[in-house]
Design a protein around this motif. Sequence first.
Motif, PDB file in Angstrom:
ATOM      1  N   GLN A 216      -0.957  -5.284  -7.110  1.00  0.00           N
ATOM      2  CA  GLN A 216      -1.207  -5.496  -5.675  1.00  0.00           C
ATOM      3  C   GLN A 216      -2.386  -4.634  -5.244  1.00  0.00           C
ATOM      4  O   GLN A 216      -2.214  -3.648  -4.557  1.00  0.00           O
ATOM      5  CB  GLN A 216       0.029  -5.104  -4.852  1.00  0.00           C
ATOM      6  CG  GLN A 216       1.311  -5.808  -5.223  1.00  0.00           C
ATOM      7  CD  GLN A 216       1.258  -7.309  -4.964  1.00  0.00           C
ATOM      8  OE1 GLN A 216       0.482  -7.771  -4.118  1.00  0.00           O
ATOM      9  NE2 GLN A 216       2.040  -8.063  -5.696  1.00  0.00           N
ATOM     10  N   HIS A 217      -3.583  -4.948  -5.698  1.00  0.00           N
ATOM     11  CA  HIS A 217      -4.754  -4.155  -5.305  1.00  0.00           C
ATOM     12  C   HIS A 217      -5.697  -5.059  -4.531  1.00  0.00           C
ATOM     13  O   HIS A 217      -5.784  -6.258  -4.827  1.00  0.00           O
ATOM     14  CB  HIS A 217      -5.439  -3.587  -6.567  1.00  0.00           C
ATOM     15  CG  HIS A 217      -6.460  -2.543  -6.257  1.00  0.00           C
ATOM     16  ND1 HIS A 217      -7.746  -2.846  -5.892  1.00  0.00           N
ATOM     17  CD2 HIS A 217      -6.372  -1.200  -6.251  1.00  0.00           C
ATOM     18  CE1 HIS A 217      -8.415  -1.723  -5.663  1.00  0.00           C
ATOM     19  NE2 HIS A 217      -7.600  -0.712  -5.881  1.00  0.00           N
ATOM     20  N   ARG A 218      -6.426  -4.487  -3.563  1.00  0.00           N
ATOM     21  CA  ARG A 218      -7.269  -5.339  -2.707  1.00  0.00           C
ATOM     22  C   ARG A 218      -8.372  -6.049  -3.506  1.00  0.00           C
ATOM     23  O   ARG A 218      -8.876  -7.079  -3.072  1.00  0.00           O
ATOM     24  CB  ARG A 218      -7.880  -4.523  -1.553  1.00  0.00           C
ATOM     25  CG  ARG A 218      -8.793  -3.417  -1.994  1.00  0.00           C
ATOM     26  CD  ARG A 218      -9.339  -2.612  -0.834  1.00  0.00           C
ATOM     27  NE  ARG A 218     -10.121  -1.492  -1.325  1.00  0.00           N
ATOM     28  CZ  ARG A 218      -9.611  -0.375  -1.802  1.00  0.00           C
ATOM     29  NH1 ARG A 218      -8.300  -0.216  -1.831  1.00  0.00           N
ATOM     30  NH2 ARG A 218     -10.387   0.598  -2.249  1.00  0.00           N
ATOM     31  N   HIS A 221      -6.646  -9.592  -4.260  1.00  0.00           N
ATOM     32  CA  HIS A 221      -5.602 -10.183  -3.417  1.00  0.00           C
ATOM     33  C   HIS A 221      -5.805 -11.677  -3.180  1.00  0.00           C
ATOM     34  O   HIS A 221      -4.889 -12.362  -2.754  1.00  0.00           O
ATOM     35  CB  HIS A 221      -5.409  -9.404  -2.105  1.00  0.00           C
ATOM     36  CG  HIS A 221      -6.548  -9.576  -1.156  1.00  0.00           C
ATOM     37  ND1 HIS A 221      -7.676  -8.802  -1.225  1.00  0.00           N
ATOM     38  CD2 HIS A 221      -6.740 -10.446  -0.145  1.00  0.00           C
ATOM     39  CE1 HIS A 221      -8.511  -9.195  -0.275  1.00  0.00           C
ATOM     40  NE2 HIS A 221      -7.970 -10.182   0.382  1.00  0.00           N
ATOM     41  N   THR A 222      -7.003 -12.208  -3.489  1.00  0.00           N
ATOM     42  CA  THR A 222      -7.193 -13.654  -3.300  1.00  0.00           C
ATOM     43  C   THR A 222      -6.964 -14.430  -4.607  1.00  0.00           C
ATOM     44  O   THR A 222      -7.052 -15.652  -4.629  1.00  0.00           O
ATOM     45  CB  THR A 222      -8.631 -13.952  -2.812  1.00  0.00           C
ATOM     46  OG1 THR A 222      -9.533 -13.391  -3.765  1.00  0.00           O
ATOM     47  CG2 THR A 222      -8.889 -13.372  -1.436  1.00  0.00           C
TER      48      THR A 222
END
Length: 265
Positions: A216-218, A221-222
């Motif tokens: 769950q890392h930015r 996230h897509t």
Amino acid sequence: MSSFSNNESRLTPFGHASTGLPDPGDASVMQAHLENQSLKAQIVTQTQLTHLLTHQLATPLTALGGSVDLLADPDLAVAHRQEFLVVVQQQVQRLQNLLQDLKSLRNLETGTLETNPVSFCLKGLVEEVVGTLPGSQVGYNLSADLPLVRGDRWQISQVLINLLSNAVKYSPDDGLIEVGAARQPSGWVEVWVRDHGLGIPASDQPHLFERFYRVQHRDRHTIQGTGLGLSLCKLLVENQGGQIGFESTHGEGSRFYFTLPASDR
Ligand code: ADP
């Protein structure tokens, strides 16, 4: 002896008053306690899996529901209709992939996945799998003296597909990917997939092969996925008697590797 120390050493029906554990001297109570702990752990795992599966089903279903509602509008422009149909196709595909992965996991865990070990040429399989990944830049580093390997060819192809798709998915569009294989001094053949993509944060690394685990890392996230691919790879590799692992630096890239028995071992 003070009353305090007397109380401390007294046994309760469920265990030792001070530790909460059963008296280790009583084998049947100890056995029941261990079974109880194991059942509790199984319930926690099942609850977590149900929670994760619910999430995996909810996301595509929400997207499907939204698109279908919009498609029901008789005045919808043709261009938009086409756009929403693509969303429907993608989400149906996503649900089909999830179902396929869940079926393979179940069959592996219950020992009902049909396994046909054969001796085969790894280079041929690698080239076949890479051919199914259009547009990606994959370089080969297969050692010239590679022996035939032994295992279920289809199952090993699934491992390669998963590792190569991840390398592509978690790399920039022009990122170079390498697939390699070499015989180890132990006689086993190591196969690897290296990329120069996002890499994996150190804190996530111990959990990577857990079912439904996703980083769950930015930076990702897509990027869509089920978190099942690597847990499936682990079971498939172990089903051939091999081992799987990886080295990764967050922000620099990863190398996933697995071992297979050489057929002349
Ligand atoms: P999914 O890709 O469907 O999420 P996986 O089980 O294949 O599930 O991978 C688990 C997680 O590990 C992914 O969410 C991703 O963040 C990370 N990961 C896997 N392979 C790579 C890779 N080659 N580079 C960077 N991260 C990766």
